[in-house]
Enzyme design. Structure first.
Site, PDB file in Angstrom:
ATOM      1  N   ASP A  27       0.808  -1.219   0.000  1.00 17.75           N
ATOM      2  CA  ASP A  27       0.000   0.000   0.000  1.00 17.75           C
ATOM      3  C   ASP A  27       0.837   1.263   0.000  1.00 17.75           C
ATOM      4  OD1 ASP A  27      -2.477  -1.023  -0.008  1.00 17.75           O
ATOM      5  OD2 ASP A  27      -2.765  -0.972   2.154  1.00 17.75           O
ATOM      6  N   LYS A  83      -3.583   3.259  -2.982  1.00 21.92           N
ATOM      7  CA  LYS A  83      -4.765   4.048  -3.299  1.00 21.92           C
ATOM      8  C   LYS A  83      -4.607   5.390  -2.607  1.00 21.92           C
ATOM      9  CE  LYS A  83      -7.127   0.671  -1.503  1.00 21.92           C
ATOM     10  NZ  LYS A  83      -8.180  -0.158  -0.935  1.00 21.92           N
ATOM     11  N   MET A  91      -7.811   8.748   9.494  1.00 17.72           N
ATOM     12  CA  MET A  91      -8.226   9.382   8.239  1.00 17.72           C
ATOM     13  C   MET A  91      -9.180  10.547   8.489  1.00 17.72           C
ATOM     14  SD  MET A  91      -8.817   6.058   5.804  1.00 17.72           S
ATOM     15  CE  MET A  91      -9.547   4.952   6.983  1.00 17.72           C
TER      16      MET A  91
HETATM   17  N1  SAH Z   1      -4.572  -0.386   8.958  1.00 23.11           N
HETATM   18  C1  SAH Z   1      -3.994   0.867   9.384  1.00 23.11           C
HETATM   19  C2  SAH Z   1      -4.902   2.045   9.113  1.00 23.11           C
HETATM   20  C3  SAH Z   1      -5.129   2.297   7.658  1.00 23.11           C
HETATM   21  S1  SAH Z   1      -6.131   3.696   7.389  1.00 23.11           S
HETATM   22  C4  SAH Z   1      -3.609   0.783  10.860  1.00 23.11           C
HETATM   23  O1  SAH Z   1      -3.977  -0.175  11.547  1.00 23.11           O
HETATM   24  O2  SAH Z   1      -2.917   1.664  11.330  1.00 23.11           O
HETATM   25  C5  SAH Z   1      -4.942   4.973   7.113  1.00 23.11           C
HETATM   26  C6  SAH Z   1      -4.891   5.910   8.280  1.00 23.11           C
HETATM   27  O3  SAH Z   1      -4.123   5.359   9.335  1.00 23.11           O
HETATM   28  C7  SAH Z   1      -4.231   7.223   7.988  1.00 23.11           C
HETATM   29  O4  SAH Z   1      -5.104   8.127   7.337  1.00 23.11           O
HETATM   30  C8  SAH Z   1      -3.905   7.701   9.395  1.00 23.11           C
HETATM   31  O5  SAH Z   1      -5.055   8.184  10.056  1.00 23.11           O
HETATM   32  C9  SAH Z   1      -3.521   6.409  10.051  1.00 23.11           C
HETATM   33  N2  SAH Z   1      -2.069   6.183  10.031  1.00 23.11           N
HETATM   34  C10 SAH Z   1      -1.396   5.261   9.336  1.00 23.11           C
HETATM   35  N3  SAH Z   1      -0.082   5.321   9.606  1.00 23.11           N
HETATM   36  C11 SAH Z   1       0.076   6.329  10.493  1.00 23.11           C
HETATM   37  C12 SAH Z   1       1.183   6.886  11.173  1.00 23.11           C
HETATM   38  N4  SAH Z   1       2.426   6.422  11.002  1.00 23.11           N
HETATM   39  N5  SAH Z   1       0.971   7.901  12.021  1.00 23.11           N
HETATM   40  C13 SAH Z   1      -0.273   8.377  12.239  1.00 23.11           C
HETATM   41  N6  SAH Z   1      -1.355   7.887  11.629  1.00 23.11           N
HETATM   42  C14 SAH Z   1      -1.195   6.880  10.764  1.00 23.11           C
END
Ligand code: SAH
Length: 481
Positions: A250, A272, A385
């Site tokens: 991703d 995406k 998000m």
């Molecule tokens: N499956 C992922 C979430 C995917 S949705 C998980 O468990 O973390 C994508 C969202 O995750 C982003 O828009 C943000 O809100 C959050 N996110 C992902 N990586 C991040 C990071 N390193 N720091 C802060 N937020 C993060």
């Protein structure tokens, strides 16, 4: 990298060691592990080196030293033990155009010798470019423990069988075959000393033209890549990456994490951007299934934990509908990493006893969530998000009666080098996002502590409250009740 690791072919080629004492002897011991022709250039040799010459394992050049002494060498070690002499000999060897290593003088080295774990023909070379010899030693010790002493013999046997296997096992099954050899019964038998049984198992499978069943079918692993930092991957995730034939990853997966994958694994970006679905979900479902049907080990690498806002359900369903084995390897979700970045816990006893993970971005056309209903007293709300929804979150929560002073923490790029933590009261949320330029990916935490009445945790009435924590989890309450 200032140096690049390569394995030098030495069979039948000349290696020259200039020096006749202990330093030279150390290099000689190393080179005698190879099939090189060894020449010792020195007026005199110590007894160990002299014995090598007497036994016909090395030649001795005791005469005048000139560039021609080094002209045919694939590799030259200069190891007289005297820095001045070493420098002079280095100049002569360079005049002959040789690849030179001068012991203990990195500035004069074209090549440096790594720390070696030797399971010939399996050789692990470890280098730190001179920065941390002690670390190299520690790594060597660990690798020594990882690789059983007989591993080299098994690899050598595999080498002898390669052609025969290629002739009998069809190409599309061969990787699975070798995987089974080094992962399954042959390796276990061999490591335990049952070398003949290992060879027999290998030959029997070869005659069948395939590894025993289980290894042959494709597998889809939905693997959590964690929030960014590669040392936040689980060991299982690393193992799957090491075994993968193909990795679909991703947008938010850090390139550092991909470096942990098997070098030959195919990598396919299926990212995406929000709103711009370059790879529609159905297409991702289809390609991962198709790869697994070809017998490949498929890793679907997703940021954080695959089960949290990761569309894992679609991929699990697609695999199952096609009869393909599928597994989930959990990962550290962004909210956990973000909480760690704030230095606070997600739940704080007496104040918050509930964590809600919610997303600010639902399917196109869906109504915004009712954030206020997610933020009952006693809750830490972690919004994924949601950066672009900050004004709506703020307005919705305030109009639902949540205190404008409620603590908000915005954590962007948690666990990466770009990590930032910004704090503000709820009433400033939208303005802070703009003023501080809070960028995705980010988690927004909003904390709403329990109301004072509920916070009196020594009251027996609270324990009796069905919505409260189970008595078993709160020994103080249980004792009082
Ligand atoms: N499956 C992922 C979430 C995917 S949705 C998980 O468990 O973390 C994508 C969202 O995750 C982003 O828009 C943000 O809100 C959050 N996110 C992902 N990586 C991040 C990071 N390193 N720091 C802060 N937020 C993060």
């Amino acid at each position: 990298m200032k140096t690049f690791p390569m394995f030098l072919t030495l069979s039948g080629r000349e290696v020259v060691i200039a020096g006749g004492g202990e330093q030279a002897a150390q290099k000689a011991r190393l080179i005698l592990k190879t099939e090189a022709d060894l020449t010792l250039v020195a007026p005199e040799l110590d007894p160990e080196l002299a014995a090598l010459v007497a036994a016909g394992r090395a030649r001795h050049h005791a005469g005048a030293i000139c560039p021609a002494c080094f002209g045919d060498a694939a590799l030259v070690f200069i190891a007289t033990g005297c820095p001045g002499v070493d420098r002079a000999l280095h100049a002569l060897a360079k005049e002959a155009g040789a690849l030179v290593n001068v012991v203990d003088q990195p500035a004069l080295c074209d090549a440096v010798t790594p720390s070696i774990v030797d399971r010939d023909p399996v050789v692990v070379a470890i280098g730190t470019e001179g920065t941390a010899p002690v670390l190299a030693r520690q790594i060597k010790t660990r690798v020594e423990q990882m690789l059983e002493p007989r591993l080299g013999d098994l690899a050598a046997m595999a080498g002898r069988m390669r052609e025969a296997v290629a002739a009998r096992v069809p190409a599309d099954r061969r990787r699975a075959f070798w995987r089974w050899v080094f992962d399954g019964a042959p390796r276990t038998l061999h490591a335990s000393g049952a070398e003949r049984d290992a060879a027999r198992a290998l030959k029997a499978a070869m005659e069948e033209g395939r590894a025993p069943d289980a290894c042959e079918t494709g597998l889809i692993s939905l693997v959590g890549a964690g929030p960014g930092a590669r040392d936040l991957l689980t060991l299982r995730a690393v193992q799957r990456l090491q075994e993968a034939d193909v990795i679909f990853y991703d947008r938010l997966v850090d390139p550092e994490v991909l470096e942990l994958a098997r070098r030959d694994a195919e990598r396919v970006y299926v990212g995406k951007a929000v709103g711009a679905h370059a790879w529609p979900q159905e297409k991702i479902d289809a390609v991962i299934v198709a790869a697994a049907k070809r017998g490949q080990r498929v890793v679907r690498l997703k940021s954080g934990d695959p089960g949290i806002f990761g569309r894992a359900t679609e991929e699990l369903d697609a695999a199952r509908q096609n009869g393909i084995a599928v597994e989930v390897v959990p990962g550290v979700t962004a909210a956990s990493a973000a909480a760690a970045a704030t230095g606070r816990a997600l739940t704080e006893r007496g104040a918050t006893d509930r964590v809600v993970f919610a997303t600010g971005t639902c399917r196109p056309g869906d109504a915004d969530p009712d954030w206020a209903s997610l933020l009952l007293p006693g809750t830490t709300l972690a919004l994924y998000m949601a950066v672009s929804k900050a004004p709506a979150v703020q307005a919705n929560l305030l109009s639902a009666g949540v205190s404008p002073d409620s603590e908000v923490e915005l954590v962007a790029s948690a666990s990466t080098t770009g990590e930032t933590v910004t704090r503000c009261p709820l009433s400033d949320l939208a303005a802070t996002v703009v003023a501080q330029k809070v960028q995705n990916p980010a988690i927004i935490f909003i904390r709403r502590p329990k109301t004072a009445a509920i916070m009196v945790e020594t009251s027996p009435n609270v324990a009796a409250d069905a919505s409260g924590p189970a008595p078993a989890q709160m020994p103080r309450l249980a004792a009082l009740a």
